[in-house]
Design an enzyme around this catalytic site. Structure first.
Site, short mmCIF file in Angstrom:
data_model
loop_
_atom_site.label_atom_id
_atom_site.label_comp_id
_atom_site.label_asym_id
_atom_site.label_seq_id
_atom_site.Cartn_x
_atom_site.Cartn_y
_atom_site.Cartn_z
N GLU A 84 -0.09 -2.50 8.78
CA GLU A 84 0.48 -3.80 9.08
C GLU A 84 1.49 -3.65 10.23
O GLU A 84 2.34 -4.49 10.44
CB GLU A 84 1.05 -4.49 7.86
CG GLU A 84 2.02 -3.71 7.03
CD GLU A 84 2.42 -4.47 5.76
OE1 GLU A 84 3.02 -5.54 5.87
OE2 GLU A 84 2.13 -3.94 4.66
N CYS A 116 0.07 -4.08 2.39
CA CYS A 116 0.08 -2.68 1.97
C CYS A 116 -1.24 -2.22 1.35
O CYS A 116 -1.40 -1.05 1.01
CB CYS A 116 1.22 -2.45 0.97
SG CYS A 116 2.81 -2.98 1.60
N THR A 159 15.06 -0.44 1.37
CA THR A 159 13.71 0.01 0.98
C THR A 159 12.88 0.42 2.20
O THR A 159 11.72 0.80 2.05
CB THR A 159 12.95 -1.09 0.20
OG1 THR A 159 12.54 -2.14 1.13
CG2 THR A 159 13.79 -1.70 -0.89
N SER A 207 7.72 -11.67 -4.81
CA SER A 207 6.86 -10.50 -4.59
C SER A 207 6.87 -9.59 -5.81
O SER A 207 5.85 -9.00 -6.16
CB SER A 207 7.23 -9.76 -3.30
OG SER A 207 8.15 -8.75 -3.51
N HIS A 241 1.44 1.74 -5.73
CA HIS A 241 2.05 1.39 -4.44
C HIS A 241 3.56 1.33 -4.70
O HIS A 241 4.00 0.74 -5.69
CB HIS A 241 1.52 0.04 -3.95
CG HIS A 241 2.33 -0.54 -2.85
ND1 HIS A 241 2.66 0.18 -1.73
CD2 HIS A 241 2.94 -1.75 -2.71
CE1 HIS A 241 3.41 -0.57 -0.94
NE2 HIS A 241 3.59 -1.74 -1.51
N LYS A 250 9.31 -1.51 -13.23
CA LYS A 250 9.21 -2.82 -13.88
C LYS A 250 7.75 -3.18 -14.15
O LYS A 250 7.42 -3.72 -15.22
CB LYS A 250 9.86 -3.89 -12.99
CG LYS A 250 11.37 -3.79 -12.99
CD LYS A 250 11.99 -4.90 -12.19
CE LYS A 250 13.52 -4.78 -12.29
NZ LYS A 250 14.23 -5.82 -11.64
#
Ligand code: COA
Length: 367
Positions: A84, A116, A159, A207, A241, A250
């Protein structure tokens, strides 16, 4: 799972020449470093100097994969690059990489975009191309490469990262890729970058919800009709991922809850099979398309032939898929580990003021 005669014959990895500990960014943003370290699970952010491009990153990973493979360029019939971080709206990144490698001829060359998830699609297409017979015994070169940069001060900044993974898809010396996989997609605007904009627009909470939903659907499909614990027990590692490690945790907790496991059991499986695969991701930061495959490359190290790895791929927008890999006879050699060891030992460390200078230089170069 059906065993097939195609898969990963060689792996090459590459991280860029700079890195910044998240503590430096925390000092710059006036944030408690534990938010980044513990709250998000991040450790280091890989960074590219202005003169270092996605083409350099992707091409070096490809060179490394090719250097460990017995074939030569004449044996390649496909190059597919998932990214990307495209450099052109028309010319695929695969053409830039092919230029660097001197790869031309009777070759299918293209770029794959789905946030991704693009690298996974490129890998699956290469495997399916081989399985269909259309490859006529040629090999595919698959690259997943990205540079993840956010607007300065964006909540996603800790991140950030960058990295590339390249695979030669041919005989499954390192791992076969299972024919069966389970996909789930659902249109959403959780993370996207409109044409002409330098940085992504991210709805962080959405997201996370999309990612969890995708994981739940893919794992439910994988385990349908069987005891989920028995299915997951078959895997030596369960790779995700990795936008940042806390997001993975999570999602895995949700998968465990849906499977009916106790919190203790979820934590135990997470610690045994999920968390260890993310060690290199903590050195790279998010590398979008490459992120899952950096985790898979870590997990495959030293496996005995026949051991299995699960790979959950997610791309915003959103599309997702869970795949299974079976280690081949050369997984135990883990030659690709030296790529990460070498890059990490050689890269320069950037501090808070160096980061400000770097971002200003990147902005100038892009203008
Ligand atoms: N010590 C320890 N933990 C701390 C802390 C501290 N001092 N301060 C905050 N935290 C924890 C929070 O409790 C929270 O943990 P929890 O989610 O388990 O409750 C975590 O740190 C993050 O805090 P939050 O306030 O939610 O962060 P934020 O609003 O700044 O959002 C991101 C940051 C990274 C989560 C968000 O912007 C995001 O999701 N970005 C990108 C997502 C992405 O990459 N999506 C695309 C691909 S899937």
């Amino acid at each position: 799972m059906t065993k097939i005669d195609t898969g990963i014959a060689s792996i090459g990895l590459h991280l860029p020449p700079l890195a910044m500990p998240v503590e430096e960014l925390a000092s710059l943003r006036g944030v408690d470093p534990d938010k980044y370290r513990i709250g998000l699970g991040c450790s280091e952010i890989s960074l590219c100097p202005p003169e270092f491009s996605i083409v350099d990153l992707a091409s070096e990973a490809a060179r490394r994969a090719l250097s460990r493979w017995e074939g030569d360029l004449d044996d390649i019939g496909m190059i597919a690059v998932g990214t990307e971080t495209a450099v052109d709206m028309s010319r695929p990144l695969s053409a830039f990489v092919a230029d660097e490698l001197g790869l031309a001829g009777s070759i299918r060359s293209y770029e794959v975009k789905h946030a991704c998830y693009g690298g996974t699609l490129a890998l699956r297409q290469a495997c399916e191309w081989r399985m269909s017979g259309a490859a006529r015994d040629k090999a595919a070169l698959v690259v997943a490469a990205d540079i993840a940069l956010y607007e300065q001060g964006d909540p996603g900044e800790p991140t950030q990262g960058a990295g590339a993974v390249a695979f030669v898809v041919e005989r499954p010396e390192i791992a076969s890729v299972g024919v069966e996989s389970h996909a789930w997609s659902q249109p959403a605007f959780d993370f996207y970058r409109p044409v002409g904009e330098a940085y992504p627009r991210v709805d962080g909470k959405l997201s996370l919800e999309c990612y969890k939903k995708a994981a739940q659907e893919c794992f439910s499909a994988l385990t349908r009709g069987e005891n989920p614990a028995d299915v997951l027990e078959q895997f030596s590692a369960i790779c995700f991922h990795v936008p940042f490690p806390k997001m993975v945790k999570k999602a895995f907790h949700l998968v465990g809850e849906v499977a009916g496991w106790t919190a203790e059991r979820i934590e135990q499986i997470y610690n045994d099979k999920v968390e260890p695969a993310m060690r290199w991701n903590q050195l790279s930061g998010n590398s979008y398309t490459a992120s899952l495959w950096i985790a898979v490359a870590h997990a495959l190290q030293g496996l005995k032939a026949g051991e299995q790895v699960a790979a959950f791929s997610y791309g915003s927008g959103f599309g997702s898929e869970i795949l299974s890999l079976i280690a081949g006879p050369r997984a135990k050699d883990a030659e690709w580990a030296q790529d990460i060891e070498r890059d990490v030992s050689r890269r320069a460390r950037v501090n808070a003021s160096g980061y400000n200078l770097l971002r200003a230089a990147v902005r100038t170069a892009a203008a």
